[in-house]
Design a protein around this motif. Structure first.
Motif, short mmCIF file in Angstrom:
data_model
loop_
_atom_site.label_atom_id
_atom_site.label_comp_id
_atom_site.label_asym_id
_atom_site.label_seq_id
_atom_site.Cartn_x
_atom_site.Cartn_y
_atom_site.Cartn_z
N GLU A 190 46.93 27.23 51.51
CA GLU A 190 47.75 26.44 52.42
C GLU A 190 49.23 26.71 52.18
N PRO A 191 50.03 26.75 53.25
CA PRO A 191 51.46 27.00 53.09
C PRO A 191 52.11 25.95 52.20
N ASP A 192 53.12 26.37 51.44
CA ASP A 192 53.83 25.45 50.57
C ASP A 192 55.00 24.78 51.27
N VAL A 233 46.25 24.79 63.93
CA VAL A 233 47.69 24.65 63.64
C VAL A 233 47.98 24.65 62.14
N SER A 234 46.95 24.70 61.31
CA SER A 234 47.15 24.48 59.88
C SER A 234 48.01 25.54 59.20
N LYS A 235 47.75 26.81 59.47
CA LYS A 235 48.43 27.88 58.73
C LYS A 235 49.80 28.21 59.32
N SER A 236 49.89 28.33 60.64
CA SER A 236 51.15 28.75 61.26
C SER A 236 52.21 27.66 61.23
N TYR A 237 51.79 26.39 61.22
CA TYR A 237 52.74 25.28 61.31
C TYR A 237 52.76 24.41 60.05
N ALA A 238 52.13 24.88 58.96
CA ALA A 238 52.09 24.11 57.72
C ALA A 238 51.54 22.71 57.97
N GLU A 296 59.53 34.57 55.16
CA GLU A 296 59.48 34.26 53.74
C GLU A 296 58.16 34.75 53.12
N PHE A 297 57.06 34.58 53.83
CA PHE A 297 55.80 35.13 53.35
C PHE A 297 55.90 36.64 53.17
N ASP A 298 56.56 37.29 54.10
CA ASP A 298 56.72 38.74 54.03
C ASP A 298 57.48 39.14 52.78
N ARG A 299 58.56 38.42 52.48
CA ARG A 299 59.35 38.71 51.27
C ARG A 299 58.49 38.57 50.01
N ARG A 300 57.73 37.52 49.95
CA ARG A 300 56.85 37.30 48.80
C ARG A 300 55.77 38.37 48.72
N ARG A 301 55.21 38.72 49.87
CA ARG A 301 54.15 39.73 49.95
C ARG A 301 54.59 41.03 49.30
N ARG A 302 55.77 41.49 49.67
CA ARG A 302 56.27 42.76 49.14
C ARG A 302 56.45 42.69 47.63
N TYR A 303 56.96 41.58 47.16
CA TYR A 303 57.21 41.43 45.73
C TYR A 303 55.92 41.39 44.93
N ILE A 304 54.98 40.57 45.37
CA ILE A 304 53.76 40.37 44.59
C ILE A 304 52.91 41.64 44.55
N VAL A 305 52.87 42.38 45.65
CA VAL A 305 52.09 43.63 45.67
C VAL A 305 52.70 44.65 44.71
N ALA A 306 54.03 44.77 44.73
CA ALA A 306 54.69 45.72 43.84
C ALA A 306 54.47 45.36 42.37
N ARG A 307 54.58 44.09 42.04
CA ARG A 307 54.38 43.66 40.65
C ARG A 307 52.95 43.89 40.19
N LEU A 308 51.97 43.55 41.02
CA LEU A 308 50.58 43.71 40.63
C LEU A 308 50.22 45.18 40.41
N MET A 312 44.77 36.34 45.45
CA MET A 312 45.93 35.53 45.09
C MET A 312 46.65 35.11 46.37
N SER A 313 46.96 33.84 46.45
CA SER A 313 47.75 33.34 47.57
C SER A 313 49.22 33.39 47.21
N TYR A 314 50.03 33.94 48.13
CA TYR A 314 51.48 33.89 47.89
C TYR A 314 52.13 32.79 48.73
#
Length: 400
Positions: free
Chosen positions: A43-45, A238-243, A298-310, A376-378
């Motif tokens: 679920e979105p934070d 509406v759960s994922k796109s609209y938190a 924001e999800f996109d920014r996290r996605r790029r970071y987490i994939v690179a680190r893993l 893993m959920s980002y």
């Protein structure tokens, strides 16, 4: 002596959701005072946008607190039809739409309305954990469809041809995928549509993450292809796109006779979803959409970071997700080694090692049909992502 009540066989066959199990264990540790970084929950934070919250308050103040029609208020169904048209180009009438208590409820209604005992349902692997359990509840037969390794997680007709039988009646699709984040390309979807027509299959198309896609990825609905609208049920919410996970509003769009059957089922279970939540969902779909785009960025920014680190960690291979907010990681290289004093046989062992020794929660892939992977959920802050990845890396570096 009090006699123990016997339970129905259908309940005994159910397996607990591994996503909820790991989340529950993580929350139990948190309740004990542990600082757990939880990559488990889907679920979105983010908070629900203010205009949506305000619409709910106004609904209460205006007295919209009574029952509605079983399938939802007319204004919301019209807004859903418009949203589907914007996303897919398809036109649906309000009587071809059913609003339910979350997308999971929509899926349950669909499976119960479509699956007879003994019916085969084709299910690509990996799959969301609830799909096989719902099919089993309906006394259907789950026909697992492994995806060939060289297909990079994207379902192809060749995969389906290896599994389909005369007993096959339907196909479950989830694009963007939970857990892999794979989005099936329109050209491939068209081939799958032709396969469905040739084998006379209905299709449940779970598109709950359709607005969370990245880069130049194109999401398409299989219902748009020739002869597919009449054999496809689109699931969204509406759960994922609209938190709005806790608001519990999902919906289905499909052939009128199927929607009518699903509404009959719903009338004998939950009846209408929360009236207040329906008015909030109406505002979500018809109001400003800029916060959806902000969340996606924001999800996109996290996605790029987490994939690179893993991918920089020894023995882990993370594929880059094209949609949703999960990363799907192969950990097979760690099998047979010791991490945190635990011999690693599969992702379940590695997940337990991280949770018990590093206070990090990930979801093992066994519940998704692939025990050598974890999800893993980002959908958590960048700060928490960094902390969690640091802990994971440190424990792996101390491994024997």
């Amino acid at each position: 002596m009090v006699k123990t009540l016997s339970l129905a066989n259908r309940v005994a066959q159910l397996k607990p959701s591994p996503t909820m199990a790991i989340d529950s264990k993580a929350k139990a540790l948190i309740a004990q005072g542990n600082d757990v970084v939880n990559f488990g929950a889907g679920e979105p934070d983010f908070d629900t946008p203010e205009n949506i919250r305000e619409a709910a308050i106004q609904a209460i103040n205006h007295g919209h607190t009574r029952y509605t029609a079983v399938g939802g208020i007319e204004a919301l169904k019209k807004a859903i039809a418009e949203r589907i048209h914007l996303d897919t180009g398809l036109h649906y009438e309000p009587d071809e739409i059913l609003v339910s208590v979350g997308a999971k409820h929509s899926l349950y209604n669909a499976v119960m309305a479509l699956v007879n005992p003994g019916d085969g349902v084709l299910l690509p692997v990996p799959y969301w954990v609830t799909y096989p359990e719902q099919i089993t509840l309906a006394e259907g037969v789950v026909q697992y469809v492994p995806i060939a390794p060289d297909h990079d997680g994207e379902l192809r007709v060749e995969d389906l041809e290896k599994v389909v039988t005369h007993a096959s009646r339907g196909l479950m699709l989830n694009s963007p995928s939970n857990p892999s984040g794979v989005v099936i390309r329109p050209s491939v979807l068209e081939e799958i549509a032709q396969f469905a027509v040739a084998h006379d299959l209905w299709v449940i198309s779970d598109e709950i993450y359709n607005r969370l896609v990245y880069d130049d990825t194109v999401h398409a609905s299989i219902a748009r292809f020739p002869e597919m609208r009449e054999r496809t049920l689109i699931i969204n919410g509406v759960s994922k796109s609209y938190a709005m996970t806790g608001w519990r509003i999902g919906y289905a769009a499909g052939p009128k006779h199927l929607i009518k059957a699903m509404a009959s089922l719903q009338s004998q279970s939950t009846s209408n979803p929360s009236t207040i939540s329906q008015y909030a969902a109406l505002e979500a779909l018809t109001g400003p959409q800029d916060e959806v785009d902000a969340m996606r960025r924001e999800f996109d920014r996290r996605r790029r970071y987490i994939v690179a680190r893993l991918n920089a960690m020894e023995g882990l291979a993370a594929s880059t997700p094209q949609g949703a907010f999960y990363v799907w990681v192969n950990m097979a290289a760690w099998k047979g080694r010791q991490v945190g004093g635990r011999v690693i046989r599969d992702a379940d062992d590695l997940a337990l090692a991280w949770l018990e020794q590093a206070n990090v929660a990930v979801v093992p892939g066994s519940g998704f049909g692939m025990p050598d992977y974890f999800r893993m959920s980002y959908a958590t802050s960048m700060e928490r992502i960094e902390t969690g990845l640091d802990r994971m890396e440190q424990l792996l570096e101390s491994a024997e």
